[in-house]
Design a protein around this motif. Structure first.
Motif, PDB file in Angstrom:
ATOM      1  N   LEU A  95     -27.945  15.254 -17.992  1.00  0.00           N
ATOM      2  CA  LEU A  95     -27.030  14.502 -16.871  1.00  0.00           C
ATOM      3  C   LEU A  95     -25.964  13.810 -17.861  1.00  0.00           C
ATOM      4  N   VAL A  96     -24.755  14.107 -17.352  1.00  0.00           N
ATOM      5  CA  VAL A  96     -23.568  13.257 -18.132  1.00  0.00           C
ATOM      6  C   VAL A  96     -22.966  12.427 -17.011  1.00  0.00           C
ATOM      7  N   ILE A  97     -22.725  11.272 -17.089  1.00  0.00           N
ATOM      8  CA  ILE A  97     -22.169  10.270 -16.103  1.00  0.00           C
ATOM      9  C   ILE A  97     -20.910  10.102 -16.307  1.00  0.00           C
ATOM     10  N   ALA A  98     -19.776  10.567 -15.938  1.00  0.00           N
ATOM     11  CA  ALA A  98     -18.273  10.050 -16.299  1.00  0.00           C
ATOM     12  C   ALA A  98     -17.511   9.567 -14.976  1.00  0.00           C
ATOM     13  N   THR A  99     -18.157   8.682 -14.308  1.00  0.00           N
ATOM     14  CA  THR A  99     -17.603   8.094 -13.117  1.00  0.00           C
ATOM     15  C   THR A  99     -16.351   7.347 -13.247  1.00  0.00           C
ATOM     16  N   GLY A 100     -15.790   7.138 -14.520  1.00  0.00           N
ATOM     17  CA  GLY A 100     -14.511   6.436 -14.616  1.00  0.00           C
ATOM     18  C   GLY A 100     -14.658   5.035 -14.184  1.00  0.00           C
ATOM     19  N   SER A 101     -13.261   4.584 -13.546  1.00  0.00           N
ATOM     20  CA  SER A 101     -13.333   3.402 -13.107  1.00  0.00           C
ATOM     21  C   SER A 101     -12.945   2.923 -11.679  1.00  0.00           C
ATOM     22  N   ALA A 102     -13.062   1.996 -11.307  1.00  0.00           N
ATOM     23  CA  ALA A 102     -12.441   1.715  -9.770  1.00  0.00           C
ATOM     24  C   ALA A 102     -11.322   0.700 -10.054  1.00  0.00           C
ATOM     25  N   PRO A 103     -10.236   0.573  -9.294  1.00  0.00           N
ATOM     26  CA  PRO A 103      -9.236  -0.367  -9.346  1.00  0.00           C
ATOM     27  C   PRO A 103      -9.792  -1.612  -8.668  1.00  0.00           C
ATOM     28  N   PHE A 104      -9.289  -2.770  -9.600  1.00  0.00           N
ATOM     29  CA  PHE A 104      -9.335  -4.087  -8.823  1.00  0.00           C
ATOM     30  C   PHE A 104      -8.485  -4.495  -7.832  1.00  0.00           C
ATOM     31  N   VAL A 105      -9.060  -4.828  -6.563  1.00  0.00           N
ATOM     32  CA  VAL A 105      -8.199  -5.187  -5.637  1.00  0.00           C
ATOM     33  C   VAL A 105      -8.414  -6.792  -5.389  1.00  0.00           C
ATOM     34  N   ILE A 106      -7.515  -7.241  -5.371  1.00  0.00           N
ATOM     35  CA  ILE A 106      -7.321  -9.092  -5.308  1.00  0.00           C
ATOM     36  C   ILE A 106      -7.966  -8.997  -3.948  1.00  0.00           C
ATOM     37  N   PRO A 107      -8.907 -10.101  -3.961  1.00  0.00           N
ATOM     38  CA  PRO A 107      -9.690 -10.475  -2.659  1.00  0.00           C
ATOM     39  C   PRO A 107      -8.827 -11.580  -1.991  1.00  0.00           C
ATOM     40  N   VAL A 108      -7.610 -10.986  -1.284  1.00  0.00           N
ATOM     41  CA  VAL A 108      -6.533 -12.091  -0.400  1.00  0.00           C
ATOM     42  C   VAL A 108      -6.603 -11.450   0.869  1.00  0.00           C
ATOM     43  N   PRO A 109      -6.196 -12.289   1.757  1.00  0.00           N
ATOM     44  CA  PRO A 109      -6.108 -11.808   3.155  1.00  0.00           C
ATOM     45  C   PRO A 109      -4.972 -10.636   3.144  1.00  0.00           C
ATOM     46  N   GLY A 110      -5.268  -9.866   4.018  1.00  0.00           N
ATOM     47  CA  GLY A 110      -4.291  -8.544   4.026  1.00  0.00           C
ATOM     48  C   GLY A 110      -4.768  -7.368   3.209  1.00  0.00           C
ATOM     49  N   ARG A 111      -5.499  -7.610   2.284  1.00  0.00           N
ATOM     50  CA  ARG A 111      -5.645  -6.339   1.363  1.00  0.00           C
ATOM     51  C   ARG A 111      -5.882  -5.196   1.856  1.00  0.00           C
ATOM     52  N   ASP A 112      -6.546  -5.127   3.393  1.00  0.00           N
ATOM     53  CA  ASP A 112      -7.001  -3.847   3.786  1.00  0.00           C
ATOM     54  C   ASP A 112      -5.912  -3.288   4.855  1.00  0.00           C
ATOM     55  N   LEU A 113      -4.697  -3.920   4.767  1.00  0.00           N
ATOM     56  CA  LEU A 113      -3.705  -3.428   5.722  1.00  0.00           C
ATOM     57  C   LEU A 113      -3.354  -1.941   5.479  1.00  0.00           C
ATOM     58  N   PRO A 114      -2.975  -1.171   6.057  1.00  0.00           N
ATOM     59  CA  PRO A 114      -2.346   0.147   5.601  1.00  0.00           C
ATOM     60  C   PRO A 114      -0.977   0.097   5.167  1.00  0.00           C
ATOM     61  N   GLY A 115      -0.890   0.597   4.053  1.00  0.00           N
ATOM     62  CA  GLY A 115       0.695   0.432   3.392  1.00  0.00           C
ATOM     63  C   GLY A 115       0.220  -0.366   1.876  1.00  0.00           C
ATOM     64  N   VAL A 116      -0.993  -0.834   1.999  1.00  0.00           N
ATOM     65  CA  VAL A 116      -1.781  -1.345   0.523  1.00  0.00           C
ATOM     66  C   VAL A 116      -2.276  -0.268  -0.073  1.00  0.00           C
ATOM     67  N   VAL A 117      -1.992   0.077  -1.392  1.00  0.00           N
ATOM     68  CA  VAL A 117      -2.526   0.920  -2.055  1.00  0.00           C
ATOM     69  C   VAL A 117      -2.936   0.624  -3.268  1.00  0.00           C
ATOM     70  N   THR A 118      -3.887   1.381  -4.269  1.00  0.00           N
ATOM     71  CA  THR A 118      -3.883   0.953  -5.481  1.00  0.00           C
ATOM     72  C   THR A 118      -3.381   2.178  -6.377  1.00  0.00           C
ATOM     73  N   TYR A 119      -3.543   2.270  -7.616  1.00  0.00           N
ATOM     74  CA  TYR A 119      -2.833   3.354  -8.395  1.00  0.00           C
ATOM     75  C   TYR A 119      -3.726   3.769  -9.632  1.00  0.00           C
ATOM     76  N   ARG A 120      -4.609   4.740  -9.013  1.00  0.00           N
ATOM     77  CA  ARG A 120      -5.659   4.994 -10.046  1.00  0.00           C
ATOM     78  C   ARG A 120      -5.773   6.674 -10.115  1.00  0.00           C
ATOM     79  N   ASP A 121      -5.646   7.562  -9.010  1.00  0.00           N
ATOM     80  CA  ASP A 121      -5.436   9.131  -9.069  1.00  0.00           C
ATOM     81  C   ASP A 121      -4.373   9.502  -8.429  1.00  0.00           C
ATOM     82  N   LEU A 122      -4.622  10.926  -8.255  1.00  0.00           N
ATOM     83  CA  LEU A 122      -3.593  11.761  -7.339  1.00  0.00           C
ATOM     84  C   LEU A 122      -3.480  11.328  -6.120  1.00  0.00           C
TER      85      LEU A 122
END
Length: 812
Positions: A103-130
């Protein structure tokens, strides 16, 4: 019986490992490939050009369906793995399971999201994949506001891409200068200055307190109470190894999945590689070490001895027009000395950090040509004592080298890294050359050098030239497409020389490899034939890009924009009423004033285009050709009629120019402006053609740009009368029409032919100017028309392109 190999993650690291494994042992494994994304391997380095619109998804795919099928890989894409059963040697996904021997695990990384109020609002995105990239593209619209949190590599690439899509972008960075991990303050300042010149606002020492909004994001609030409006917020503040599967499987995990030199985890049947791993306490985020890991992992699977030894990596920023290089350690510490070179006029800055006669760090901005050489000195810990006095000037000046342009690359040792993305050194390229590779394409195929981001292409060509000497043939200009070996320039010349007046004639006489061309060559041929034989060649709507076929700009949701022409930016109450009535009648979602002083009706359904234009035509409005490779706008200021600083009637001149030039097909879009005085309110000095009015007449400049490249116009002529100014502008446009490569803006064409040659044709030689004007007028007498006027509507409808055909659009 084949051994069963399961790979979790179809990213760049695992993709390269599979290439090595299949090349060495194509029949030894039964391979199953899981990926949480609903797609296979693509070049994530190129997501930034996709965001900016410089590349498409198809252009960054590394392994397509055909590749996986040819290598008999069972692809389970869009199927995330949820559990690893180490005792049973089975991987479980959300849809099923798969047994494994290895088995080969190549799961990469996940973007860090600052734990501030409003981080889950629609229109807030990370930049990691397509998917992140597509989300930003979907949200991007001209004039909307974007806030990018994070001034590192990814954040700045996101900011540049969103800006190129027309958004108003603000970058918020916690530290005192941008890219502080890679740049010193001086280089960070230069980078910030260049980004601000591009219209990107930068706020350093900004700590995010909250993301504001109710139903979706509306703004960002900082700890110092500074607020920025936002329709989109992109978080690009860092990444963390994706280790959840490994933790749940009770593998050894620290910051990442712990691996040994052979890329083996604490379970001898499980390997890991990529951004998810930790080796000797170190994490990895750049592609070069990941590719080294891939080679070692493949060797381990084949039972061969191999060891991963991390090497230093260099950094480059993938923002068009920004040349930046950073490598090593450049922190200020006792016992170190700096060599600094500054050329403020050229925006060039170089800093070398030396410790005990060794180069340990290099930061370069504006001129990075010697970066690979400096990087080699850092990696090899070479003594620089013999060349201390000339070190800053690069390898060309060492050991008595003169102005030979190949001296620098010839001085590089075999172990010098040429391609950082793929970890290809000079010696590997030389070995490929000895094996018969003599072209850039062959080097790419055999070594992968310059096959990823492409920034090392020039250096690879220099290695070829240095190694082959006189046998090296300078790469020919790129052909139009794969249908022919001929360049744009060759085709234009032969169309005229042989009197070729139809597309079949061109393809037959010039030896096209395909019977009917492709989506790349047909629009170019259609334009060349139209420009060279205006009275004899009939325009082929199906050989135009989708926007020109539909006489409207398609939007991301499949609707279109409607832009009536406003001569010189001037309109009337009646025209405004007609536009308002049309907007209400057809429920237009947005009515916007454009940068070219016109009104854009956005979101019109395709089936409504003929009817809305019929209403606008009835009010006397004609197409603004906002979709065309032709004249877009003539921007004007109010000039002498109203402005107390105005020296001439800039508005009147702009209207005369627009009425003379509209409807003319050109190699690319053309924008004009007329400013009534040197205060330049119409921004005439960054247009394709710009006129600045002065007391004594009209100063004509050409070749400006304010898009991906920012360039000031060059002075073509100064004349005393409006009539002469118009005549010179018309002659210039016709010369551009007759000689430029299709899809080259005027500034690119001028760089090839030279302003002196253009000036001789359109300014100094009056007979040549008159002939150019006459040929332009002949073409206009045939082609100048509104495609939406009543006589043209049937043809326009016939030329409509189905949405399924929207396969290619020209770079704007």
């Amino acid at each position: 019986m084949k051994r069963k190999l399961v790979v979790i993650g179809a990213g760049m690291a695992s993709g390269r490992m599979l290439e090595h494994l299949l090349a060495a042992d194509p029949d030894g494994w039964d391979i199953t490939l899981f990926n949480a994304e609903p797609r296979g391997n693509y070049n994530r380095i190129m997501l930034s050009p996709v965001l900016s619109g410089e590349k498409t998804w198809d252009e960054i795919v590394t392994h397509d369906e055909a590749w996986y099928a040819a290598n008999r890989i069972a692809c389970r894409f869009g199927e995330p793995v949820v559990r690893i059963d180490r005792q049973a040697r089975v991987v479980h996904s959300n849809r099923g399971s798969a047994p494994y021997d290895k088995l080969v695990i190549a799961t990469g990384s996940a973007p860090f999201v600052i734990p501030v109020p409003g981080r889950d609002l629609p229109g807030v995105v990370t930049y990691r994949d397509l998917d992140d990239t597509n989300a930003m593209i979907a949200a991007a619209r001209p004039g909307a506001k974007a806030v990018v949190i994070g001034g590192g590599l990814l954040g700045l690439e996101a900011a540049a891409g969103l800006r190129q899509r027309g958004m108003e972008v603000t970058v918020i960075h916690l530290m005192g200068h941008l890219m502080e991990r890679q740049l010193d303050p001086a280089a960070g300042y230069l980078l910030q200055r260049d980004l601000e010149r591009r219209g990107i606002r930068v706020h350093c020492r900004g700590s995010t307190a909250a993301i504001l909004g109710k139903d979706r994001v509306e703004g960002v609030l900082l700890e110092d109470n500074t607020g920025y409006e936002a329709d989109l917020v992109c978080m690009a503040v860092g990444i963390r190894p994706e280790t959840r599967l490994a933790v749940d499987a009770h593998l050894e995990v620290a910051r990442g999945i712990v691996v040994d030199d052979r890329m083996v985890t604490s379970d001898p049947d499980i390997l890991a590689l990529g951004e998810c791993v930790e080796h000797d306490g170190q994490l990895f985020g750049l592609v070069a070490p990941l590719y080294d890991q891939a080679k070692v992992a493949a060797a381990t699977l084949m039972g061969q001895d191999a060891a991963f030894r991390p090497v230093q990596t260099a950094t480059k920023l993938k923002v068009t027009g920004v040349d930046l290089f950073s490598a090593g350690d450049f922190a200020d510490k006792p016992g170190r000395e700096d060599i600094v070179f500054r050329d403020p006029a050229r925006g060039v800055y170089k800093r070398l950090v030396i410790e005990q006669d060794r180069l340990i760090g290099a930061v370069m901005y504006g001129d990075t040509a010697d970066g690979s050489w400096f990087f080699g000195l850092i990696k090899d810990a070479t003594s620089i004592a013999p060349m201390r006095d000339t070190l800053i000037f690069g390898p060309t000046y060492q050991g008595g080298a003169t102005a030979n342009p190949l001296a620098a690359v010839a001085a590089l040792p075999p172990e010098a890294e040429i391609c950082g993305c793929n970890g290809v050194c000079k010696g590997t390229i030389l070995t490929a050359i000895e094996g018969g590779a003599t072209t850039l394409a062959e080097i790419r195929a055999t070594t992968k050098a310059s096959a990823s981001c492409g920034t090392c292409t020039g250096l690879v060509e220099q290695v070829l030239a240095s190694a082959l000497g006189d046998a090296f043939e300078k790469p020919a200009a790129q052909p139009i497409c794969g249908c022919t070996d001929l360049t744009h320039e060759d085709v234009r010349r032969l169309i005229k020389a042989r009197g070729l007046k139809s597309m079949p004639a061109v393809m037959q006489e010039l030896g096209w490899k395909t019977s009917c061309g492709c989506a790349t060559c047909r629009p170019a041929l259609n334009y060349y034939l139209l420009a060279d034989w205006p009275g004899e060649y009939r325009d082929d709507p199906q050989s135009r890009f989708v926007n020109e076929r539909n006489h409207a700009n398609i939007q991301k949701d499949g609707t279109f924009s409607v832009v009536p022409r406003m001569w010189g930016g001037v309109t009337t109450p009646a025209e405004l009423r007609a536009i308002a009535d049309a907007a209400e009648k057809y429920a237009v979602p947005m009515v916007k004033v454009t940068g070219g002083q016109r009104i854009d009706l956005l979101g019109v359904r395709k089936e409504d285009l003929p009817a809305i234009w019929a209403d606008l035509n009835a009010a006397g409005l004609v197409s603004g050709h906002a979709y065309a490779k032709g004249l877009r706008t003539v921007k004007t200021c109010v000039g002498s009629d109203f402005c107390r600083f105005g020296t001439q009637d800039s508005t009147g001149l702009g209207i005369r120019l627009e009425k003379r030039l509209w409807g003319s097909w050109t190699p690319h879009k053309v924008k004009l402006a007329v400013s009534g005085c040197p205060r330049n309110c119409a921004e005439a000095t960054c247009k394709d053609v710009g006129i600045v009015c002065v007391e004594s007449g009209y100063e004509i400049g050409v070749g400006g740009a304010a898009g991906m490249d920012v360039k000031e116009t060059e002075r073509l002529a100064k004349v005393a009368t409006e009539d002469e100014a118009i005549e010179i502008v018309v002659a210039f446009v016709q010369l551009y029409r007759e000689h430029a490569k299709y899809l080259d803006r005027p500034y690119k064409w001028l760089a090839k032919v030279g302003l002196d040659w253009v000036r001789a044709q359109v300014v100094e030689d009056r007979a040549s100017r008159a002939a150019l004007v006459a040929r332009f007028d002949l073409s206009q007498s045939i082609h100048q028309r509104d495609p939406w006027a009543e006589r043209a509507i049937p043809q326009a409808r016939a030329g409509f392109a189905p949405l399924a055909d929207l396969t290619r659009e020209a770079a704007e």
